[in-house]
Design a protein around this motif. Sequence first.
Motif, PDB file in Angstrom:
ATOM      1  N   SER A  41       0.859  -1.186   0.000  1.00 13.50           N
ATOM      2  CA  SER A  41       0.000   0.000   0.000  1.00 13.50           C
ATOM      3  C   SER A  41       0.893   1.233   0.000  1.00 13.50           C
ATOM      4  CB  SER A  41      -0.918   0.008   1.230  1.00 13.50           C
ATOM      5  OG  SER A  41      -0.155   0.105   2.430  1.00 13.50           O
ATOM      6  N   PRO A  42       0.402   2.362  -0.522  1.00 16.27           N
ATOM      7  CA  PRO A  42       1.264   3.557  -0.614  1.00 16.27           C
ATOM      8  C   PRO A  42       1.839   4.023   0.717  1.00 16.27           C
ATOM      9  CG  PRO A  42      -0.642   3.815  -2.023  1.00 16.27           C
ATOM     10  CD  PRO A  42      -0.885   2.572  -1.222  1.00 16.27           C
ATOM     11  N   ASP A  43       1.115   3.806   1.807  1.00 17.66           N
ATOM     12  CA  ASP A  43       1.632   4.241   3.104  1.00 17.66           C
ATOM     13  C   ASP A  43       2.460   3.166   3.804  1.00 17.66           C
ATOM     14  OD1 ASP A  43      -0.262   2.425   3.976  1.00 17.66           O
ATOM     15  OD2 ASP A  43      -1.425   3.861   5.160  1.00 17.66           O
ATOM     16  N   ASP A  81      -3.587 -10.174  -9.445  1.00 20.75           N
ATOM     17  CA  ASP A  81      -2.827  -8.969  -9.794  1.00 20.75           C
ATOM     18  C   ASP A  81      -3.337  -7.712  -9.087  1.00 20.75           C
ATOM     19  OD1 ASP A  81      -1.443 -10.652 -11.408  1.00 20.75           O
ATOM     20  OD2 ASP A  81      -2.241  -9.904 -13.293  1.00 20.75           O
ATOM     21  N   PRO A  82      -3.358  -7.682  -7.750  1.00 22.22           N
ATOM     22  CA  PRO A  82      -3.810  -6.479  -7.044  1.00 22.22           C
ATOM     23  C   PRO A  82      -2.870  -5.306  -7.264  1.00 22.22           C
ATOM     24  CG  PRO A  82      -2.787  -8.008  -5.514  1.00 22.22           C
ATOM     25  CD  PRO A  82      -2.908  -8.738  -6.824  1.00 22.22           C
ATOM     26  N   SER A  83      -3.447  -4.125  -7.468  1.00 22.85           N
ATOM     27  CA  SER A  83      -2.667  -2.908  -7.706  1.00 22.85           C
ATOM     28  C   SER A  83      -3.318  -1.755  -6.955  1.00 22.85           C
ATOM     29  CB  SER A  83      -2.621  -2.612  -9.214  1.00 22.85           C
ATOM     30  OG  SER A  83      -1.976  -1.386  -9.469  1.00 22.85           O
ATOM     31  N   TRP A  84      -2.594  -1.158  -5.998  1.00 26.28           N
ATOM     32  CA  TRP A  84      -3.126  -0.077  -5.174  1.00 26.28           C
ATOM     33  C   TRP A  84      -3.215   1.221  -5.970  1.00 26.28           C
ATOM     34  CZ3 TRP A  84      -4.497  -0.736   0.011  1.00 26.28           C
ATOM     35  CH2 TRP A  84      -4.082  -1.922   0.619  1.00 26.28           C
ATOM     36  N   SER A  85      -4.274   1.963  -5.742  1.00 24.54           N
ATOM     37  CA  SER A  85      -4.337   3.325  -6.268  1.00 24.54           C
ATOM     38  C   SER A  85      -3.302   4.176  -5.537  1.00 24.54           C
ATOM     39  CB  SER A  85      -5.732   3.914  -6.080  1.00 24.54           C
ATOM     40  OG  SER A  85      -6.050   4.044  -4.700  1.00 24.54           O
ATOM     41  N   PRO A  86      -2.833   5.276  -6.136  1.00 23.72           N
ATOM     42  CA  PRO A  86      -1.770   6.080  -5.509  1.00 23.72           C
ATOM     43  C   PRO A  86      -2.116   6.597  -4.117  1.00 23.72           C
ATOM     44  CG  PRO A  86      -1.961   6.652  -7.815  1.00 23.72           C
ATOM     45  CD  PRO A  86      -3.122   5.744  -7.517  1.00 23.72           C
ATOM     46  N   ASP A  87      -3.405   6.853  -3.847  1.00 20.30           N
ATOM     47  CA  ASP A  87      -3.772   7.341  -2.515  1.00 20.30           C
ATOM     48  C   ASP A  87      -4.155   6.222  -1.557  1.00 20.30           C
ATOM     49  OD1 ASP A  87      -6.262   6.545  -3.418  1.00 20.30           O
ATOM     50  OD2 ASP A  87      -7.210   8.518  -3.208  1.00 20.30           O
ATOM     51  N   VAL A 106     -12.356  -2.910  -9.325  1.00 23.64           N
ATOM     52  CA  VAL A 106     -11.750  -2.198  -8.195  1.00 23.64           C
ATOM     53  C   VAL A 106     -12.532  -2.535  -6.934  1.00 23.64           C
ATOM     54  CG1 VAL A 106     -10.780  -0.286  -9.513  1.00 23.64           C
ATOM     55  CG2 VAL A 106     -13.088  -0.099  -8.583  1.00 23.64           C
ATOM     56  N   MET A 107     -11.872  -2.362  -5.794  1.00 27.17           N
ATOM     57  CA  MET A 107     -12.532  -2.554  -4.500  1.00 27.17           C
ATOM     58  C   MET A 107     -11.863  -1.655  -3.489  1.00 27.17           C
ATOM     59  SD  MET A 107     -11.067  -6.317  -3.375  1.00 27.17           S
ATOM     60  CE  MET A 107      -9.329  -6.741  -3.608  1.00 27.17           C
ATOM     61  N   ASP A 108     -12.546  -1.455  -2.365  1.00 27.26           N
ATOM     62  CA  ASP A 108     -11.941  -0.749  -1.244  1.00 27.26           C
ATOM     63  C   ASP A 108     -10.889  -1.645  -0.586  1.00 27.26           C
ATOM     64  OD1 ASP A 108     -13.690   1.285  -1.808  1.00 27.26           O
ATOM     65  OD2 ASP A 108     -15.061   0.845  -0.150  1.00 27.26           O
ATOM     66  N   PRO A 109      -9.968  -1.089   0.190  1.00 28.20           N
ATOM     67  CA  PRO A 109      -8.891  -1.892   0.779  1.00 28.20           C
ATOM     68  C   PRO A 109      -9.360  -2.971   1.746  1.00 28.20           C
ATOM     69  CG  PRO A 109      -8.305   0.422   0.806  1.00 28.20           C
ATOM     70  CD  PRO A 109      -9.751   0.352   0.411  1.00 28.20           C
ATOM     71  N   ASP A 110     -10.628  -2.868   2.210  1.00 30.70           N
ATOM     72  CA  ASP A 110     -11.151  -3.914   3.089  1.00 30.70           C
ATOM     73  C   ASP A 110     -11.946  -4.966   2.313  1.00 30.70           C
ATOM     74  OD1 ASP A 110     -13.440  -2.525   2.404  1.00 30.70           O
ATOM     75  OD2 ASP A 110     -14.004  -2.014   4.472  1.00 30.70           O
ATOM     76  N   GLY A 111     -11.963  -4.862   0.976  1.00 32.79           N
ATOM     77  CA  GLY A 111     -12.665  -5.827   0.141  1.00 32.79           C
ATOM     78  C   GLY A 111     -14.089  -5.448  -0.200  1.00 32.79           C
ATOM     79  N   PRO A 131      -0.494   8.418 -12.029  1.00 34.35           N
ATOM     80  CA  PRO A 131       0.054   8.889 -10.748  1.00 34.35           C
ATOM     81  C   PRO A 131      -0.939   9.661  -9.887  1.00 34.35           C
ATOM     82  CG  PRO A 131       1.651   9.218 -12.485  1.00 34.35           C
ATOM     83  CD  PRO A 131       0.383   8.798 -13.162  1.00 34.35           C
ATOM     84  N   ASP A 132      -1.906  10.341 -10.500  1.00 38.23           N
ATOM     85  CA  ASP A 132      -2.880  11.073  -9.696  1.00 38.23           C
ATOM     86  C   ASP A 132      -4.113  10.250  -9.366  1.00 38.23           C
ATOM     87  OD1 ASP A 132      -4.260  10.974 -12.084  1.00 38.23           O
ATOM     88  OD2 ASP A 132      -4.393  13.149 -12.344  1.00 38.23           O
ATOM     89  N   GLY A 133      -4.167   8.998  -9.824  1.00 37.01           N
ATOM     90  CA  GLY A 133      -5.277   8.106  -9.502  1.00 37.01           C
ATOM     91  C   GLY A 133      -6.547   8.359 -10.277  1.00 37.01           C
ATOM     92  N   SER A 134      -6.516   9.255 -11.243  1.00 32.34           N
ATOM     93  CA  SER A 134      -7.739   9.592 -11.972  1.00 32.34           C
ATOM     94  C   SER A 134      -8.003   8.682 -13.166  1.00 32.34           C
ATOM     95  CB  SER A 134      -7.690  11.040 -12.454  1.00 32.34           C
ATOM     96  OG  SER A 134      -6.674  11.208 -13.445  1.00 32.34           O
ATOM     97  N   LYS A 135      -6.958   7.965 -13.634  1.00 31.70           N
ATOM     98  CA  LYS A 135      -7.058   7.145 -14.826  1.00 31.70           C
ATOM     99  C   LYS A 135      -6.473   5.760 -14.565  1.00 31.70           C
ATOM    100  CE  LYS A 135      -8.309  10.599 -17.699  1.00 31.70           C
ATOM    101  NZ  LYS A 135      -9.565  10.620 -18.484  1.00 31.70           N
ATOM    102  N   ILE A 136      -6.912   4.792 -15.365  1.00 31.89           N
ATOM    103  CA  ILE A 136      -6.327   3.451 -15.355  1.00 31.89           C
ATOM    104  C   ILE A 136      -6.045   3.062 -16.800  1.00 31.89           C
ATOM    105  CG2 ILE A 136      -6.646   1.005 -14.810  1.00 31.89           C
ATOM    106  CD1 ILE A 136      -8.536   1.843 -12.565  1.00 31.89           C
TER     107      ILE A 136
END
Length: 278
Positions: A41-43, A81-87, A106-111, A131-136
């Motif tokens: 995760s980013p953090d 292939d999980p991939s976290w959004s930048p935020d 996509v899903m929230d981090p808790d599923g 990088p800004d999370g607005s596009k995939i």
Amino acid sequence: KIAFHSDRDGSYWHIYVMDADGSNQTNISNNSTNNFRPSWSPDGSKIAYQQKAVYVFNIYVMDPDGSNQTNLTNNPSSDSDPSWSPDGSKIAFMSNRDDGNHEIYVMDPDGSNQTRLTNHPSADVDPSWSPDGSKIAFVTTRTGYLEIFVMDADGSNQTNISNNITVDERNSHPSWSPDGSKIAFIFKPLDESFYQIFVMDADGSNQTRLTNDSISKYTISWSPDGSKIAYKTKAGSNTTISNIYVMDPDGSNQTSLTNNPSSDSDPSWSPDGSKIAF
């Protein structure tokens, strides 16, 4: 820390972490099944990964010490292939749960809030967040060939940006520049035998060839400041040996970093750009 997967125990593939100098290598998944593709995760507070049970993959998340292993997806089909959004607010992944065909979700981090973003009879794979999370960006065969599309993070405005395919050409592995203005990608041009690196603006314009030789290229990784692109090459005509190279974003100064009779692959930059893990 660096996370990686390994089958060093001889029984299962496990997720390990180690310090950046290679010390304190620790099996953190440590269960009786196979675990792959760790994604921080980013953090740095969580690691998402895929776990294989018989013939099905599902996505899990755990703390960096291996505690609190939590199944986020639980389907009779495969989620991978999980991939976290930048935020860190979303996890993109691939699934064939609805019609046996791989689509992007996509899903929230808790599923929770698992949402299908693509819906097409052809496969949609390899989601890559801007990088800004607005596009995939993603790769699809919906035109009959491998193309790169971009969509908004909610799945809207799906647009073909590579849009350069004729018979036997193919695009793959989209990789955003850190400022989001460019996408580097792998392309095998018509009537050529080797995969090369190209770059284009984020809207698909100004497609430019960066490499042009008799060696196939794979695994693009931008440095954090966008001043370099690391990549993997096959060693000449050898199909099993690969080495790590870097070049400037305009294709100049192509430099071999490794030169071994074994294979070196999957370059990944440290956040400050001072190191490359491979």
